[in-house]
Design a protein around this motif. Structure first.
Motif, mmCIF file in Angstrom:
data_model
loop_
_atom_site.group_PDB
_atom_site.id
_atom_site.type_symbol
_atom_site.label_atom_id
_atom_site.label_comp_id
_atom_site.label_asym_id
_atom_site.label_seq_id
_atom_site.Cartn_x
_atom_site.Cartn_y
_atom_site.Cartn_z
ATOM 1 N N GLU A 16 -24.685 -40.593 -41.727
ATOM 2 C CA GLU A 16 -26.089 -40.768 -41.383
ATOM 3 C C GLU A 16 -26.432 -42.241 -41.234
ATOM 4 O O GLU A 16 -27.271 -42.609 -40.425
ATOM 5 C CB GLU A 16 -26.984 -40.112 -42.426
ATOM 6 N N TYR A 17 -25.762 -43.106 -42.016
ATOM 7 C CA TYR A 17 -25.992 -44.540 -41.871
ATOM 8 C C TYR A 17 -25.590 -45.015 -40.482
ATOM 9 O O TYR A 17 -26.318 -45.790 -39.855
ATOM 10 C CB TYR A 17 -25.220 -45.341 -42.915
ATOM 11 N N SER A 18 -24.435 -44.571 -39.997
ATOM 12 C CA SER A 18 -23.990 -45.031 -38.684
ATOM 13 C C SER A 18 -24.941 -44.583 -37.582
ATOM 14 O O SER A 18 -25.164 -45.316 -36.614
ATOM 15 C CB SER A 18 -22.567 -44.549 -38.395
ATOM 16 N N VAL A 19 -25.532 -43.405 -37.739
ATOM 17 C CA VAL A 19 -26.528 -42.938 -36.765
ATOM 18 C C VAL A 19 -27.757 -43.847 -36.806
ATOM 19 O O VAL A 19 -28.278 -44.269 -35.774
ATOM 20 C CB VAL A 19 -26.912 -41.469 -37.044
ATOM 21 N N LYS A 20 -28.225 -44.152 -38.010
ATOM 22 C CA LYS A 20 -29.413 -45.003 -38.155
ATOM 23 C C LYS A 20 -29.148 -46.425 -37.670
ATOM 24 O O LYS A 20 -30.025 -47.075 -37.109
ATOM 25 C CB LYS A 20 -29.884 -45.027 -39.615
ATOM 26 N N ALA A 21 -27.949 -46.924 -37.881
ATOM 27 C CA ALA A 21 -27.604 -48.268 -37.407
ATOM 28 C C ALA A 21 -27.633 -48.313 -35.886
ATOM 29 O O ALA A 21 -28.116 -49.285 -35.291
ATOM 30 C CB ALA A 21 -26.243 -48.672 -37.943
ATOM 31 N N ARG A 22 -27.128 -47.269 -35.230
ATOM 32 C CA ARG A 22 -27.166 -47.207 -33.768
ATOM 33 C C ARG A 22 -28.584 -47.069 -33.243
ATOM 34 O O ARG A 22 -28.881 -47.493 -32.133
ATOM 35 C CB ARG A 22 -26.314 -46.047 -33.256
ATOM 36 N N GLN A 23 -29.470 -46.497 -34.042
ATOM 37 C CA GLN A 23 -30.866 -46.366 -33.644
ATOM 38 C C GLN A 23 -31.636 -47.672 -33.803
ATOM 39 O O GLN A 23 -32.767 -47.781 -33.377
ATOM 40 C CB GLN A 23 -31.549 -45.269 -34.465
ATOM 41 N N GLY A 24 -31.032 -48.671 -34.437
ATOM 42 C CA GLY A 24 -31.657 -49.980 -34.578
ATOM 43 C C GLY A 24 -32.555 -50.132 -35.785
ATOM 44 O O GLY A 24 -33.480 -50.949 -35.767
ATOM 45 N N CYS A 25 -32.288 -49.397 -36.846
ATOM 46 C CA CYS A 25 -33.111 -49.491 -38.057
ATOM 47 C C CYS A 25 -32.846 -50.815 -38.764
ATOM 48 O O CYS A 25 -31.700 -51.205 -38.980
ATOM 49 C CB CYS A 25 -32.809 -48.341 -39.007
ATOM 50 N N SER A 26 -33.918 -51.509 -39.144
ATOM 51 C CA SER A 26 -33.760 -52.761 -39.876
ATOM 52 C C SER A 26 -33.635 -52.519 -41.371
ATOM 53 O O SER A 26 -32.998 -53.290 -42.074
ATOM 54 C CB SER A 26 -34.943 -53.681 -39.596
ATOM 55 N N THR A 27 -34.229 -51.458 -41.878
ATOM 56 C CA THR A 27 -34.126 -51.070 -43.287
ATOM 57 C C THR A 27 -33.730 -49.602 -43.344
ATOM 58 O O THR A 27 -34.292 -48.775 -42.640
ATOM 59 C CB THR A 27 -35.463 -51.268 -44.022
ATOM 60 N N ILE A 28 -32.760 -49.309 -44.212
ATOM 61 C CA ILE A 28 -32.313 -47.929 -44.365
ATOM 62 C C ILE A 28 -32.488 -47.511 -45.820
ATOM 63 O O ILE A 28 -32.019 -48.194 -46.722
ATOM 64 C CB ILE A 28 -30.850 -47.760 -43.926
ATOM 65 N N MET A 29 -33.176 -46.386 -46.012
ATOM 66 C CA MET A 29 -33.393 -45.854 -47.348
ATOM 67 C C MET A 29 -32.226 -44.933 -47.688
ATOM 68 O O MET A 29 -31.948 -43.991 -46.961
ATOM 69 C CB MET A 29 -34.711 -45.094 -47.419
ATOM 70 N N LEU A 30 -31.555 -45.229 -48.788
ATOM 71 C CA LEU A 30 -30.434 -44.422 -49.249
ATOM 72 C C LEU A 30 -30.897 -43.602 -50.435
ATOM 73 O O LEU A 30 -31.407 -44.145 -51.416
ATOM 74 C CB LEU A 30 -29.258 -45.316 -49.630
ATOM 75 N N SER A 31 -30.741 -42.292 -50.344
ATOM 76 C CA SER A 31 -31.237 -41.432 -51.409
ATOM 77 C C SER A 31 -30.295 -40.263 -51.651
ATOM 78 O O SER A 31 -29.477 -39.952 -50.794
ATOM 79 C CB SER A 31 -32.620 -40.902 -51.046
ATOM 80 N N PRO A 32 -30.395 -39.581 -52.756
ATOM 81 C CA PRO A 32 -31.178 -39.882 -53.954
ATOM 82 C C PRO A 32 -30.357 -40.729 -54.927
ATOM 83 O O PRO A 32 -29.192 -40.449 -55.170
ATOM 84 C CB PRO A 32 -31.451 -38.513 -54.546
ATOM 85 N N ILE A 33 -30.962 -41.744 -55.475
ATOM 86 C CA ILE A 33 -30.246 -42.607 -56.408
ATOM 87 C C ILE A 33 -30.286 -42.050 -57.825
ATOM 88 O O ILE A 33 -29.320 -42.146 -58.565
ATOM 89 C CB ILE A 33 -30.771 -44.058 -56.349
ATOM 90 N N PHE A 34 -31.398 -41.419 -58.213
ATOM 91 C CA PHE A 34 -31.527 -40.832 -59.546
ATOM 92 C C PHE A 34 -31.925 -39.370 -59.437
ATOM 93 O O PHE A 34 -32.318 -38.896 -58.375
ATOM 94 C CB PHE A 34 -32.570 -41.598 -60.374
#
Length: 101
Positions: A16-34
């Motif tokens: 999902e990160y690679s998809v968001k990076a190709r979409q040009g996202c400057s900030t990516i929320m990674l979840s769930p951490i807790f």
């Protein structure tokens, strides 16, 4: 007049990160951490997995999911540049929706 927008995306894994990076996202929320009610115990990342998954990510990282006052200080041990939470806002404990380090 051109406006500057920050594109924010949400990811749960590397794919999902690679998809968001190709979409040009400057900030990516990674979840769930807790832990939270929405995800099972197996899906929780924790501090160590959070750092391992996001180790080579170029975009700014926002920690998301299960953040409360008890584990808020653990966020400082991660690579996250910001944190987002909804329960603390609903309860009226914190007034701003995000906190930047």
């Amino acid at each position: 007049m051109r406006k500057k927008f920050h594109i924010i995306g949400s990811a749960h894994n590397q794919i999902e990160y690679s998809v968001k990076a190709r979409q040009g996202c400057s900030t990516i929320m990674l979840s769930p951490i807790f832990y939270n009610k929405k995800y099972t115990q197996n899906n929780i990342l924790g501090v160590l997995k959070f750092n391992l998954i996001s180790q080579y990510w170029r975009a700014k990282i926002c920690a998301l999911g299960g953040v409360n006052l008890n584990n808020f200080n653990k966020i400082k041990m991660t690579r996250a540049t910001s944190v987002a939470f909804i329960t603390l806002i609903k309860k009226g404990i914190i007034k701003k929706p995000t906190y930047y380090f």
